[in-house]
Scaffold this motif. Structure first.
Motif, PDB file in Angstrom:
ATOM      1  N   ILE A 156       0.861  -1.173   0.000  1.00 20.64           N
ATOM      2  CA  ILE A 156       0.000   0.000   0.000  1.00 20.64           C
ATOM      3  C   ILE A 156       0.899   1.224   0.000  1.00 20.64           C
ATOM      4  CG2 ILE A 156      -1.693   1.314   1.333  1.00 20.64           C
ATOM      5  CD1 ILE A 156      -2.877  -1.365   2.153  1.00 20.64           C
ATOM      6  N   ILE A 157       0.685   2.075  -0.998  1.00 21.86           N
ATOM      7  CA  ILE A 157       1.499   3.282  -1.133  1.00 21.86           C
ATOM      8  C   ILE A 157       0.599   4.492  -0.936  1.00 21.86           C
ATOM      9  CG2 ILE A 157       3.033   4.609  -2.630  1.00 21.86           C
ATOM     10  CD1 ILE A 157       3.727   1.970  -4.058  1.00 21.86           C
ATOM     11  N   ILE A 158       0.936   5.297   0.068  1.00 22.66           N
ATOM     12  CA  ILE A 158       0.204   6.526   0.361  1.00 22.66           C
ATOM     13  C   ILE A 158       0.897   7.662  -0.383  1.00 22.66           C
ATOM     14  CG2 ILE A 158      -0.567   8.137   2.155  1.00 22.66           C
ATOM     15  CD1 ILE A 158      -1.791   5.366   2.548  1.00 22.66           C
ATOM     16  N   LEU A 159       0.216   8.236  -1.361  1.00 29.82           N
ATOM     17  CA  LEU A 159       0.737   9.349  -2.149  1.00 29.82           C
ATOM     18  C   LEU A 159       0.038  10.667  -1.825  1.00 29.82           C
ATOM     19  CD1 LEU A 159       0.835   7.446  -5.550  1.00 29.82           C
ATOM     20  CD2 LEU A 159       2.834   8.151  -4.220  1.00 29.82           C
ATOM     21  N   ALA A 160      -1.113  10.585  -1.176  1.00 26.93           N
ATOM     22  CA  ALA A 160      -1.921  11.766  -0.883  1.00 26.93           C
ATOM     23  C   ALA A 160      -1.164  12.716   0.032  1.00 26.93           C
ATOM     24  CB  ALA A 160      -3.231  11.358  -0.231  1.00 26.93           C
ATOM     25  N   GLY A 161      -1.207  13.982  -0.302  1.00 22.72           N
ATOM     26  CA  GLY A 161      -0.580  15.001   0.532  1.00 22.72           C
ATOM     27  C   GLY A 161      -1.478  15.395   1.697  1.00 22.72           C
ATOM     28  N   THR A 162      -1.147  16.510   2.302  1.00 20.02           N
ATOM     29  CA  THR A 162      -1.847  16.960   3.508  1.00 20.02           C
ATOM     30  C   THR A 162      -2.690  18.217   3.277  1.00 20.02           C
ATOM     31  OG1 THR A 162       0.105  18.234   4.165  1.00 20.02           O
ATOM     32  CG2 THR A 162      -0.083  15.987   5.031  1.00 20.02           C
ATOM     33  N   GLU A 163      -2.955  18.553   2.033  1.00 20.16           N
ATOM     34  CA  GLU A 163      -3.549  19.855   1.732  1.00 20.16           C
ATOM     35  C   GLU A 163      -5.074  19.915   1.752  1.00 20.16           C
ATOM     36  OE1 GLU A 163      -1.861  21.281  -1.873  1.00 20.16           O
ATOM     37  OE2 GLU A 163       0.153  21.413  -1.029  1.00 20.16           O
ATOM     38  N   SER A 164      -5.749  18.781   1.601  1.00 18.75           N
ATOM     39  CA  SER A 164      -7.202  18.874   1.458  1.00 18.75           C
ATOM     40  C   SER A 164      -7.919  17.779   2.244  1.00 18.75           C
ATOM     41  CB  SER A 164      -7.590  18.769  -0.022  1.00 18.75           C
ATOM     42  OG  SER A 164      -7.400  17.445  -0.491  1.00 18.75           O
ATOM     43  N   HIS A 165      -9.213  17.975   2.359  1.00 18.72           N
ATOM     44  CA  HIS A 165     -10.056  16.982   3.025  1.00 18.72           C
ATOM     45  C   HIS A 165     -10.037  15.663   2.248  1.00 18.72           C
ATOM     46  CE1 HIS A 165     -13.134  15.598   5.748  1.00 18.72           C
ATOM     47  NE2 HIS A 165     -13.886  15.232   4.724  1.00 18.72           N
ATOM     48  N   SER A 166     -10.001  15.751   0.934  1.00 19.38           N
ATOM     49  CA  SER A 166      -9.967  14.526   0.132  1.00 19.38           C
ATOM     50  C   SER A 166      -8.642  13.794   0.320  1.00 19.38           C
ATOM     51  CB  SER A 166     -10.220  14.817  -1.353  1.00 19.38           C
ATOM     52  OG  SER A 166      -9.208  15.644  -1.892  1.00 19.38           O
ATOM     53  N   ASP A 167      -7.545  14.529   0.536  1.00 16.92           N
ATOM     54  CA  ASP A 167      -6.260  13.888   0.837  1.00 16.92           C
ATOM     55  C   ASP A 167      -6.353  13.104   2.151  1.00 16.92           C
ATOM     56  OD1 ASP A 167      -4.898  14.881  -1.413  1.00 16.92           O
ATOM     57  OD2 ASP A 167      -4.246  16.689  -0.352  1.00 16.92           O
ATOM     58  N   GLY A 205      -9.024  11.820   3.393  1.00 15.40           N
ATOM     59  CA  GLY A 205      -9.835  10.649   3.112  1.00 15.40           C
ATOM     60  C   GLY A 205      -9.029   9.542   2.458  1.00 15.40           C
ATOM     61  N   ARG A 206      -8.163   9.899   1.519  1.00 19.07           N
ATOM     62  CA  ARG A 206      -7.316   8.894   0.866  1.00 19.07           C
ATOM     63  C   ARG A 206      -6.350   8.275   1.864  1.00 19.07           C
ATOM     64  NH1 ARG A 206      -4.664  11.972  -3.746  1.00 19.07           N
ATOM     65  NH2 ARG A 206      -3.586   9.991  -4.118  1.00 19.07           N
ATOM     66  N   LEU A 207      -5.778   9.097   2.745  1.00 22.56           N
ATOM     67  CA  LEU A 207      -4.888   8.583   3.782  1.00 22.56           C
ATOM     68  C   LEU A 207      -5.613   7.571   4.659  1.00 22.56           C
ATOM     69  CD1 LEU A 207      -2.314   8.684   5.698  1.00 22.56           C
ATOM     70  CD2 LEU A 207      -3.699  10.332   6.998  1.00 22.56           C
ATOM     71  N   VAL A 208      -6.779   7.946   5.165  1.00 21.80           N
ATOM     72  CA  VAL A 208      -7.520   7.074   6.077  1.00 21.80           C
ATOM     73  C   VAL A 208      -7.906   5.779   5.371  1.00 21.80           C
ATOM     74  CG1 VAL A 208      -9.618   6.848   7.465  1.00 21.80           C
ATOM     75  CG2 VAL A 208      -8.286   8.970   7.539  1.00 21.80           C
ATOM     76  N   ASN A 209      -8.349   5.870   4.121  1.00 22.41           N
ATOM     77  CA  ASN A 209      -8.682   4.655   3.377  1.00 22.41           C
ATOM     78  C   ASN A 209      -7.451   3.765   3.218  1.00 22.41           C
ATOM     79  OD1 ASN A 209     -11.450   5.073   2.959  1.00 22.41           O
ATOM     80  ND2 ASN A 209     -11.055   6.391   1.217  1.00 22.41           N
ATOM     81  N   GLY A 210      -6.302   4.358   2.956  1.00 19.42           N
ATOM     82  CA  GLY A 210      -5.073   3.579   2.844  1.00 19.42           C
ATOM     83  C   GLY A 210      -4.682   2.917   4.152  1.00 19.42           C
ATOM     84  N   LEU A 211      -4.809   3.650   5.251  1.00 18.24           N
ATOM     85  CA  LEU A 211      -4.480   3.074   6.556  1.00 18.24           C
ATOM     86  C   LEU A 211      -5.461   1.980   6.948  1.00 18.24           C
ATOM     87  CD1 LEU A 211      -3.468   6.275   8.593  1.00 18.24           C
ATOM     88  CD2 LEU A 211      -1.950   4.538   7.589  1.00 18.24           C
ATOM     89  N   GLU A 212      -6.730   2.174   6.634  1.00 22.55           N
ATOM     90  CA  GLU A 212      -7.730   1.134   6.919  1.00 22.55           C
ATOM     91  C   GLU A 212      -7.426  -0.134   6.120  1.00 22.55           C
ATOM     92  OE1 GLU A 212     -10.016   0.817   9.127  1.00 22.55           O
ATOM     93  OE2 GLU A 212     -10.383   2.840   9.838  1.00 22.55           O
ATOM     94  N   ALA A 213      -7.076   0.016   4.858  1.00 26.98           N
ATOM     95  CA  ALA A 213      -6.721  -1.146   4.045  1.00 26.98           C
ATOM     96  C   ALA A 213      -5.478  -1.825   4.611  1.00 26.98           C
ATOM     97  CB  ALA A 213      -6.491  -0.728   2.594  1.00 26.98           C
ATOM     98  N   ALA A 214      -4.491  -1.031   5.009  1.00 28.06           N
ATOM     99  CA  ALA A 214      -3.271  -1.600   5.588  1.00 28.06           C
ATOM    100  C   ALA A 214      -3.589  -2.371   6.859  1.00 28.06           C
ATOM    101  CB  ALA A 214      -2.262  -0.493   5.878  1.00 28.06           C
ATOM    102  N   ARG A 215      -4.450  -1.817   7.685  1.00 24.76           N
ATOM    103  CA  ARG A 215      -4.818  -2.500   8.926  1.00 24.76           C
ATOM    104  C   ARG A 215      -5.518  -3.831   8.636  1.00 24.76           C
ATOM    105  NH1 ARG A 215      -8.489   0.308  13.400  1.00 24.76           N
ATOM    106  NH2 ARG A 215      -9.975   0.188  11.703  1.00 24.76           N
ATOM    107  N   GLU A 216      -6.355  -3.836   7.609  1.00 19.51           N
ATOM    108  CA  GLU A 216      -7.047  -5.079   7.260  1.00 19.51           C
ATOM    109  C   GLU A 216      -6.044  -6.174   6.890  1.00 19.51           C
ATOM    110  OE1 GLU A 216     -10.634  -6.708   4.396  1.00 19.51           O
ATOM    111  OE2 GLU A 216      -9.847  -4.687   4.041  1.00 19.51           O
ATOM    112  N   PHE A 217      -5.029  -5.835   6.101  1.00 20.00           N
ATOM    113  CA  PHE A 217      -3.993  -6.820   5.762  1.00 20.00           C
ATOM    114  C   PHE A 217      -3.176  -7.197   6.995  1.00 20.00           C
ATOM    115  CE2 PHE A 217      -4.680  -5.088   1.451  1.00 20.00           C
ATOM    116  CZ  PHE A 217      -4.857  -6.281   0.761  1.00 20.00           C
ATOM    117  N   ALA A 218      -2.838  -6.207   7.817  1.00 22.84           N
ATOM    118  CA  ALA A 218      -2.009  -6.464   9.003  1.00 22.84           C
ATOM    119  C   ALA A 218      -2.702  -7.398   9.991  1.00 22.84           C
ATOM    120  CB  ALA A 218      -1.643  -5.144   9.684  1.00 22.84           C
ATOM    121  N   GLU A 219      -4.023  -7.377  10.015  1.00 23.68           N
ATOM    122  CA  GLU A 219      -4.775  -8.214  10.944  1.00 23.68           C
ATOM    123  C   GLU A 219      -4.824  -9.680  10.517  1.00 23.68           C
ATOM    124  OE1 GLU A 219      -8.528  -6.188  11.218  1.00 23.68           O
ATOM    125  OE2 GLU A 219      -7.792  -4.842  12.792  1.00 23.68           O
TER     126      GLU A 219
END
Length: 118
Positions: free
Chosen positions: A6-17, A19-33
């Motif tokens: 999982i590669i997080i490319l989203a920056g820190t500038e917007s609400h949509s960024d 959202g992309r970060l959180v979705n990436g972390l949630e996906a990572a957590r699912e694999f990690a579990e």
């Protein structure tokens, strides 16, 4: 067994960024579990800016980040380019520079990882 990068490319500038970060972390957590899965979590490009923010215990997603931070790595070149190399150096997150200072996506694919970007 699943190999996921999982590669997080989203920056820190917007609400949509965010959202992309959180979705990436949630996906990572699912694999990690799933103990049979192999996870690589890479913060690349503007995504490297998230690491110092997420290390802050007061950040809304600090705990989610902590649940996968043992798997985290950051692009060495991009950490410098985005001015967060010193802040990342103060964490346990490793930097990777396999491909001219960047992570090697080709190596991940060659090793059988499915690459997912956020």
């Amino acid at each position: 067994m699943t190999n996921a990068a999982i590669i997080i490319l989203a920056g820190t500038e917007s609400h949509s960024d965010l959202g992309r970060l959180v979705n990436g972390l949630e996906a990572a957590r699912e694999f990690a579990e799933h103990p049979d899965d192999d996870l690589e979590l890479i913060f690349d490009g503007a995504g490297t800016q998230w690491i110092p923010e997420l290390e802050d215990e007061d950040h809304d997603y600090h705990e989610l980040y902590r649940s996968v931070s043992d798997e985290a790595a950051a692009c060495d070149y991009c950490a410098g380019a985005f001015g967060v190399d010193d802040a990342i150096g103060d964490t346990d997150v490793v930097t990777v520079d396999d491909n001219d200072g960047h992570p090697s996506v080709r190596s991940l694919v060659d090793d059988g990882y499915d690459v997912i970007t956020f």
